[in-house]
Design a protein around this motif. Structure first.
Motif, PDB file in Angstrom:
ATOM      1  N   GLY A  29      49.956  17.668  26.268  1.00  0.00           N
ATOM      2  CA  GLY A  29      49.492  17.377  24.915  1.00  0.00           C
ATOM      3  C   GLY A  29      48.199  16.587  24.874  1.00  0.00           C
ATOM      4  O   GLY A  29      47.745  16.183  23.805  1.00  0.00           O
ATOM      5  N   PHE A  30      47.590  16.351  26.035  1.00  0.00           N
ATOM      6  CA  PHE A  30      46.290  15.689  26.084  1.00  0.00           C
ATOM      7  C   PHE A  30      45.542  16.141  27.334  1.00  0.00           C
ATOM      8  O   PHE A  30      46.134  16.668  28.284  1.00  0.00           O
ATOM      9  N   ALA A  31      44.220  15.944  27.329  1.00  0.00           N
ATOM     10  CA  ALA A  31      43.383  16.263  28.485  1.00  0.00           C
ATOM     11  C   ALA A  31      42.293  15.209  28.588  1.00  0.00           C
ATOM     12  O   ALA A  31      41.683  14.834  27.578  1.00  0.00           O
ATOM     13  N   LEU A  32      42.037  14.720  29.799  1.00  0.00           N
ATOM     14  CA  LEU A  32      41.026  13.693  30.039  1.00  0.00           C
ATOM     15  C   LEU A  32      39.741  14.323  30.540  1.00  0.00           C
ATOM     16  O   LEU A  32      39.757  15.167  31.440  1.00  0.00           O
ATOM     17  N   LEU A  33      38.628  13.896  29.954  1.00  0.00           N
ATOM     18  CA  LEU A  33      37.293  14.328  30.382  1.00  0.00           C
ATOM     19  C   LEU A  33      36.582  13.096  30.930  1.00  0.00           C
ATOM     20  O   LEU A  33      35.977  12.318  30.192  1.00  0.00           O
ATOM     21  N   ASP A  34      36.662  12.923  32.233  1.00  0.00           N
ATOM     22  CA  ASP A  34      36.145  11.703  32.858  1.00  0.00           C
ATOM     23  C   ASP A  34      34.617  11.626  32.753  1.00  0.00           C
ATOM     24  O   ASP A  34      33.913  12.570  33.126  1.00  0.00           O
ATOM     25  N   GLY A  35      34.146  10.493  32.231  1.00  0.00           N
ATOM     26  CA  GLY A  35      32.720  10.207  32.212  1.00  0.00           C
ATOM     27  C   GLY A  35      31.875  11.131  31.374  1.00  0.00           C
ATOM     28  O   GLY A  35      30.645  11.200  31.555  1.00  0.00           O
ATOM     29  N   PHE A  36      32.471  11.826  30.425  1.00  0.00           N
ATOM     30  CA  PHE A  36      31.725  12.822  29.636  1.00  0.00           C
ATOM     31  C   PHE A  36      30.551  12.194  28.898  1.00  0.00           C
ATOM     32  O   PHE A  36      29.436  12.714  28.907  1.00  0.00           O
ATOM     33  N   LEU A  37      30.796  11.064  28.245  1.00  0.00           N
ATOM     34  CA  LEU A  37      29.724  10.428  27.473  1.00  0.00           C
ATOM     35  C   LEU A  37      28.706   9.744  28.371  1.00  0.00           C
ATOM     36  O   LEU A  37      27.512   9.705  28.052  1.00  0.00           O
ATOM     37  N   GLU A  38      29.148   9.191  29.490  1.00  0.00           N
ATOM     38  CA  GLU A  38      28.223   8.533  30.410  1.00  0.00           C
ATOM     39  C   GLU A  38      27.186   9.523  30.906  1.00  0.00           C
ATOM     40  O   GLU A  38      26.001   9.208  31.022  1.00  0.00           O
ATOM     41  N   ALA A  39      27.613  10.728  31.229  1.00  0.00           N
ATOM     42  CA  ALA A  39      26.701  11.737  31.749  1.00  0.00           C
ATOM     43  C   ALA A  39      25.653  12.135  30.718  1.00  0.00           C
ATOM     44  O   ALA A  39      24.539  12.522  31.057  1.00  0.00           O
ATOM     45  N   LEU A  40      25.988  12.019  29.428  1.00  0.00           N
ATOM     46  CA  LEU A  40      25.059  12.416  28.373  1.00  0.00           C
ATOM     47  C   LEU A  40      24.231  11.253  27.845  1.00  0.00           C
ATOM     48  O   LEU A  40      23.345  11.440  27.014  1.00  0.00           O
ATOM     49  N   ASP A  41      24.509  10.030  28.310  1.00  0.00           N
ATOM     50  CA  ASP A  41      23.747   8.852  27.901  1.00  0.00           C
ATOM     51  C   ASP A  41      23.700   8.730  26.377  1.00  0.00           C
ATOM     52  O   ASP A  41      22.648   8.643  25.767  1.00  0.00           O
ATOM     53  N   LEU A  42      24.884   8.717  25.758  1.00  0.00           N
ATOM     54  CA  LEU A  42      24.960   8.727  24.294  1.00  0.00           C
ATOM     55  C   LEU A  42      25.295   7.376  23.672  1.00  0.00           C
ATOM     56  O   LEU A  42      25.414   7.269  22.460  1.00  0.00           O
ATOM     57  N   LEU A  43      25.461   6.340  24.445  1.00  0.00           N
ATOM     58  CA  LEU A  43      26.060   5.121  23.928  1.00  0.00           C
ATOM     59  C   LEU A  43      25.171   4.369  22.951  1.00  0.00           C
ATOM     60  O   LEU A  43      25.641   3.506  22.225  1.00  0.00           O
ATOM     61  N   GLU A  44      23.877   4.661  22.921  1.00  0.00           N
ATOM     62  CA  GLU A  44      22.990   3.988  21.979  1.00  0.00           C
ATOM     63  C   GLU A  44      22.471   4.953  20.919  1.00  0.00           C
ATOM     64  O   GLU A  44      21.445   4.710  20.295  1.00  0.00           O
ATOM     65  N   ARG A  45      23.152   6.031  20.717  1.00  0.00           N
ATOM     66  CA  ARG A  45      22.662   7.087  19.825  1.00  0.00           C
ATOM     67  C   ARG A  45      23.093   6.854  18.372  1.00  0.00           C
ATOM     68  O   ARG A  45      23.857   5.944  18.063  1.00  0.00           O
ATOM     69  N   ASP A  46      22.600   7.752  17.516  1.00  0.00           N
ATOM     70  CA  ASP A  46      23.030   7.819  16.121  1.00  0.00           C
ATOM     71  C   ASP A  46      24.429   8.433  16.124  1.00  0.00           C
ATOM     72  O   ASP A  46      24.579   9.640  16.356  1.00  0.00           O
ATOM     73  N   TRP A  47      25.443   7.618  15.856  1.00  0.00           N
ATOM     74  CA  TRP A  47      26.807   8.108  16.026  1.00  0.00           C
ATOM     75  C   TRP A  47      27.217   9.114  14.962  1.00  0.00           C
ATOM     76  O   TRP A  47      28.057   9.986  15.216  1.00  0.00           O
ATOM     77  N   GLY A  48      26.627   9.033  13.779  1.00  0.00           N
ATOM     78  CA  GLY A  48      26.928  10.058  12.782  1.00  0.00           C
ATOM     79  C   GLY A  48      26.508  11.431  13.265  1.00  0.00           C
ATOM     80  O   GLY A  48      27.262  12.405  13.176  1.00  0.00           O
ATOM     81  N   ALA A  49      25.302  11.525  13.810  1.00  0.00           N
ATOM     82  CA  ALA A  49      24.812  12.793  14.354  1.00  0.00           C
ATOM     83  C   ALA A  49      25.592  13.201  15.592  1.00  0.00           C
ATOM     84  O   ALA A  49      25.885  14.383  15.803  1.00  0.00           O
ATOM     85  N   THR A  50      25.941  12.220  16.424  1.00  0.00           N
ATOM     86  CA  THR A  50      26.704  12.515  17.636  1.00  0.00           C
ATOM     87  C   THR A  50      28.071  13.092  17.292  1.00  0.00           C
ATOM     88  O   THR A  50      28.514  14.076  17.889  1.00  0.00           O
TER      89      THR A  50
END
Length: 216
Positions: A29-50
């Motif tokens: 009932g769940f699946a883990l995607l390890d490091g998905f956001l780290e690889a895309l360097d999204l942590l300082e992005r516009d979160w609404g658009a993200t």
């Protein structure tokens, strides 16, 4: 969000091992995607658009799995192929309130056991992520799924999310194969109490809640 980031998200989603993801979702009932956001360097992005980009990117793959689940459970509804089509169904049904949001939990904060399943149109899956580092930025704050099978004790499952991980989780119900065929298993989620520090993350829903206004 830059044009490059908007392109990188769907490309990264398309290159995921969707056969393995489907197997994880069917089994647990769940699946883990390890490091998905780290690889895309999204942590300082516009979160609404993200959030919008993540919805449009993940939806077609998850809609296929959702329709397979509905077929197993003998439910007549089938999700449309593209997110904008499903979004239009939500808006037509009066579901206009955005559910997706960043979540900051500080010491002694927690998320009580819940199920984000209000409204006529509820998507089968949600995305959850942690954006700070367990053991460094915060302690406690484990993400927990609770599985409730008929006539059985509830089964809690702790998802070992690290900074930048995404988990695909069941929103409300999933099919479970028993001795007499498939039946519905109820799923809820929670976040345990943060014992120190600050836990930053997000919860992304593909459907909207009943109410005015939406974030697109």
């Amino acid at each position: 969000m830059t044009e490059a980031a908007m392109t990188s998200i769907p490309n990264a989603i398309a290159h995921l091992d969707w056969q393995n993801i489907r197997s994880q979702l069917d089994q647990d009932g769940f699946a883990l995607l390890d490091g998905f956001l780290e690889a895309l360097d999204l942590l300082e992005r516009d979160w609404g658009a993200t959030f919008g980009c993540l919805k449009h990117g993940f939806y077609p793959y998850l809609a296929q799995i959702s329709n397979q689940w509905n077929q197993r459970l003998q439910l007549p509804y089938r999700y449309p192929r593209q997110f904008h089509q499903f979004q239009a169904q939500c808006l037509a049904a009066g579901q206009r309130q955005e559910r997706s949001h960043l979540m900051c939990l500080r010491e002694d904060d927690y998320l009580q056991i819940r199920q984000d399943a209000d409204g006529e149109h509820v998507f089968a899956f949600q995305l959850v992520a942690v954006l700070s580092s367990p053991g460094k930025d915060f302690a406690g704050g484990e993400f927990v799924l609770i599985e409730q099978r008929p006539r059985m004790q509830s089964r809690p499952m702790v998802l070992p999310l690290q900074r930048g991980d995404i988990a695909i989780i069941t929103t409300a119900q999933r099919p479970f194969k028993g001795s007499k065929g498939y039946y519905r298993v109820n799923m809820k989620h929670a976040i345990s109490r943060v014992t120190s520090g600050q836990r930053l993350g997000f919860l992304l829903s593909f459907h909207f809640s009943p109410g005015p206004g939406h974030g697109g």
